[in-house]
Design a protein around this motif. Structure first.
Motif: not given
Length: 161
Positions: A99-125
């Motif tokens: 099970t993967v828990f996603v940050v729903t408003d940031l799909l395909g963007e970056t982890n801005v809560w930690m400085g935007g260092t990693h890309r997040l899964l997109s809706g298509a992924e």
């Protein structure tokens, strides 16, 4: 329905955040290398463990739906794209679910809560992996500190996700 025994089977839980290349910084400890992650899953499979999803655990808990003899609930917080690149193919190769828990408003963007260092899964992924028996759940809408929110904002953040 009869009484459901919660004594057996015991369910182990492994919770991961980022599987991929570590990025130096204050949260580097949240990263597991792809090689180490595969070693974890290989060991579990060799010792008879089977990966389950949160919904499998819930079905067992509420309805007594059978679980494998040695279930392990594998979860990933935040929905990093590297999890889709490195971890989910390993799980599929060994026949594990997760099970993967996603940050729903940031799909395909970056982890801005930690400085935007990693890309997040997109809706298509997410759709691709959901078709492969990976389960997705909501982490929150934007990953705020939920303890610092007023009730209205908290409800919007959690229910809205």
């Amino acid at each position: 329905m009869g009484t459901v025994s919660l004594a057996e089977p015991r369910v182990s839980v492994l919770s991961y955040h980022h599987v991929g290349s570590p990025v130096p910084g204050r949260y580097a400890w949240l990263t597991v290398s792809p090689q180490r992650f595969e070693a974890h899953v290989r060991w579990l499979a060799a010792h008879g463990y089977r990966g389950i999803r949160a919904s499998d655990w819930l079905a067992w808990r509420t309805h007594g739906t059978p679980l494998p003899a040695k279930p392990v609930l594998v979860t990933f917080d935040d929905g990093y794209a590297d999890v889709g690149r490195f971890a989910l193919p390993v799980l599929r190769r060994y026949g594990f679910s997760a099970t993967v828990f996603v940050v729903t408003d940031l799909l395909g963007e970056t982890n801005v809560w930690m400085g935007g260092t990693h890309r997040l899964l997109s809706g298509a992924e997410i759709q691709q992996w959901a078709a492969e028996s990976i389960e997705f759940g909501a982490h929150s809408r934007s990953h705020p500190d939920l303890t610092a929110l007023d009730n209205t904002t908290l409800l919007a953040e959690v229910q809205g996700s």
